[in-house]
Structure formats: structure tokens, C-alpha cells
Design a protein around this motif. Structure first.
Motif: not given
Length: 331
Positions: A65-68, A75-78
Motif C-alpha cells: 500500500n505504501n510503495y511510491g 499501486e495506482t500506476n500498476f
């Protein structure tokens, strides 16, 4: 251009290993989206890496959840790239995510409460545009929440159909045994543990791998290249623009400088094996079959290809292992 996966992606180049006593197989090398998939990286580069990974037989994409940066961006980009390129291949792909570290303000935005874990999973699914993830992890143990509550949240996620399997990360051997016991009693077996593991970080050998064997869970090792120390990047010192030269909390200039000599000696062994240092480091983590998969990151297609090529030589001669152990101070 529309993406069509390579017809040769399963032509025996990538080995697949069963995770513990489960029925799930993971590729020997999996792709982690910890770095290089946030809003500070070009989306087209992310797309190229994901496409090439799948074409090479990498069927597992690991997130949290916290990857950026910022948190949630990976997650959004994936999710954007999955919708455009990979949705037709959903049944061939393992997607994992995690909850445990800080994500939002207030008392329910981190750790291991049922409130946080299940709320976080809902947000992750929304960001990725998925109905379910294949593996949902407790990213770290919570010292203030009963393990029964955290494992109960993982069990609920599986029973609700929002995850297929339950995993844990960064748990000690004792915590792993207890987590597995609770999950087993709930009827949702522990599938996998995700620990850090590399030639220079061998804590899993002091009881965790034995615990995983006992409970029948698999393992996927993150940071097998020790944040880049076990690559050719630092063989001649610290280059400008590298992670060690910046403000990374995971590498510091002094630590890298102390490790350069070791990396050079290990590189000599790798060259004799016909591998890069990174390839040998990944192969070493996978030696003996106790680690199910090695989790790599990649900032370019070239780096991805170099790392995945490690699967071309996963066997070590006894003399090679002895030489490596001598360099690591374990002989």
C-alpha cells in the motif's frame, strides 16, 4: 501499441517453485514495485519493464500500500498499466500487496488492527482496479495488537474473496510459528513469508527457514542484491546519482565503502561462473531450494533482463560455495 505477450514466455527458461506445501508455484525471480514505480518515474519506462518481465516468464508482481512515492502511487500506476496491458492475462499473473506501515493520518492508518488491514486492502484494490489480489500480507508484526486480530483480518480477506492467500513479512521465527498456528486454526493456511535476505544479510538462516519448513510455508526474499551493494554499481566506488550517494535510509556512504572490497572479491567468483555479480547473488539466495522466489527491483529493461538471466545458472559447485563462505566470514 497494443500489448500481446510473448508466445515463448513459458518455454522453460523461468523455473517455477511451489510455495511451501501449497499448490501455488511462483517464478524463481519475481518483480517488486517498491522502487521505480512511483510518480517520480516515467510511466512508459514502468510499462516497458512490466511487459518485458511478463515476456520473460515473471508472473508475480509484488506491491504494498505504501510503495511510491508518494505512498499508494505504485499501486495506482500498476493499476493503469494492468488495465491497458495485462487484464487479458489476469489468470496467469500473481499480484500481491501488503498493509502494515504508515498510510494515512490518525490511529487507524498503520500497524495490524483489523480496522486498518481491511480498510487498506479495500483502498489497494480500488487503486489497482482489481477484484482481488492473489496474496495479501501483514507487512510487519504489530507489538500492540494481538496476533489473533491481525491474522483474523487476513483470514477475513480470504473468506471475502478479496485475497486468495495470506502472507506475512518481517516476522521473527517465533512470530511466524504463532501466525501460522492462528491461521491454521482459522482454516486459512499461511502461504508465504517475505523476509530480507542476501549474502550480507543472513538472519533468515538463524531459525526462520526452519520455522517455515515446520509450518509448510514458502518464502520470497526481498533485497537479494542488498540495495545494490551486490551489483557492479559500486565496484569502483560510489558514483554520483547512486542511492548510496543520496539520502537513502537503506544505504550509507560508509557502509558501501566498507563493502567494496568484498563485492570485488565476490565479483571475481561470479566472472568465473560466467555471471554478473548481481546474477550470482540472486542465484546464491535461491541455492538449495529453501527460498521459493527472489524478489528483484528494476529501473530499466536492461537491468531487469540482466537480473532475470540469473536463472540460467542456479547451481553452485562445492568449491564455489566454500570460497563464497570464506569471503563472507562463514567458513
Amino acid at each position: 501499441m497494443p500489448y500481446a505477450a510473448s508466445a515463448a514466455r513459458y518455454d522453460d527458461a523461468m523455473p517455477y517453485r511451489r510455495s511451501g506445501r501449497s499448490g501455488l508455484k511462483l517464478p524463481a525471480v519475481s518483480l517488486g514495485l517498491w522502487h521505480n514505480f512511483g510518480d517520480d518515474a516515467p510511466l512508459e519506462n514502468q510499462r516497458a519493464i512490466l511487459r518485458r518481465a511478463f515476456d520473460l516468464g515473471v508472473t508475480h508482481f509484488d506491491l504494498a500500500n505504501n510503495y511510491g512515492p508518494p505512498p499508494g502511487a505504485a499501486e495506482t500506476n500498476f493499476g493503469r498499466l494492468f488495465a491497458q496491458d495485462f487484464r487479458p492475462y489476469r489468470d496467469e499473473i500473481i499480484v500481491s500487496t501488503k498493509a502494515g506501515y504508515h498510510m494515512w493520518s490518525g490511529p487507524y492508518g498503520e500497524w495490524g488492527s483489523r480496522k486498518y488491514m481491511l480498510s487498506s486492502l479495500d483502498r489497494s484494490l480500488e487503486r489497482m482496479g482489481l477484484d482481488y489480489v492473489d496474496i495479501f500480507y501483514s507487512h510487519r508484526p504489530d507489538p500492540d495488537t494481538p496476533i489473533e486480530e491481525t491474522m483474523g483480518a487476513l483470514d477475513s480477506a480470504v473468506r471475502q474473496g478479496k485475497a486468495l492467500y495470506a502472507g506475512i513479512s518481517n516476522y521473527s521465527p517465533e512470530q511466524t510459528r504463532e501466525a501460522a498456528r492462528v491461521l491454521r486454526e482459522l482454516g486459512t493456511p499461511l502461504l508465504i513469508h517475505q523476509p530480507s535476505y542476501s549474502m550480507v544479510n543472513r538472519w533468515v538462516e538463524d531459525g526462520l527457514l526452519d520455522a517455515l519448513d515446520e509450518v509448510g510455508a514458502g518464502s520470497i526474499a526481498f533485497s537479494p542484491l542488498a540495495q545494490g551493494l551486490l551489483t557492479d554499481r559500486y565496484l569502483n566506488g560510489i558514483p554520483e546519482g547512486s542511492r548510496a550517494a543520496g539520502s537513502s535510509p537503506f544505504l550509507d556512504t560508509g557502509g558501501v565503502e566498507r563493502s567494496v572490497g568484498l563485492a570485488r572479491d565476490l565479483n571475481d567468483i561470479a566472472r568465473r561462473r560466467g555471471q554478473t555479480l548481481a546474477q550470482m547473488a540472486i542465484a546464491w539466495v535461491l541455492r538449495g531450494g529453501r527460498i521459493t522466489s527472489a524478489l528483484i527491483g528494476a529501473s530499466s529493461v536492461r537491468q531487469l533482463e540482466d537480473n532475470v538471466a540469473a536463472v540460467g545458472n542456479l547451481d553452485f559447485e562445492a568449491g564455489e560455495l566454500a570460497d563464497i563462505e570464506a569471503l563472507l566470514g562463514r567458513s
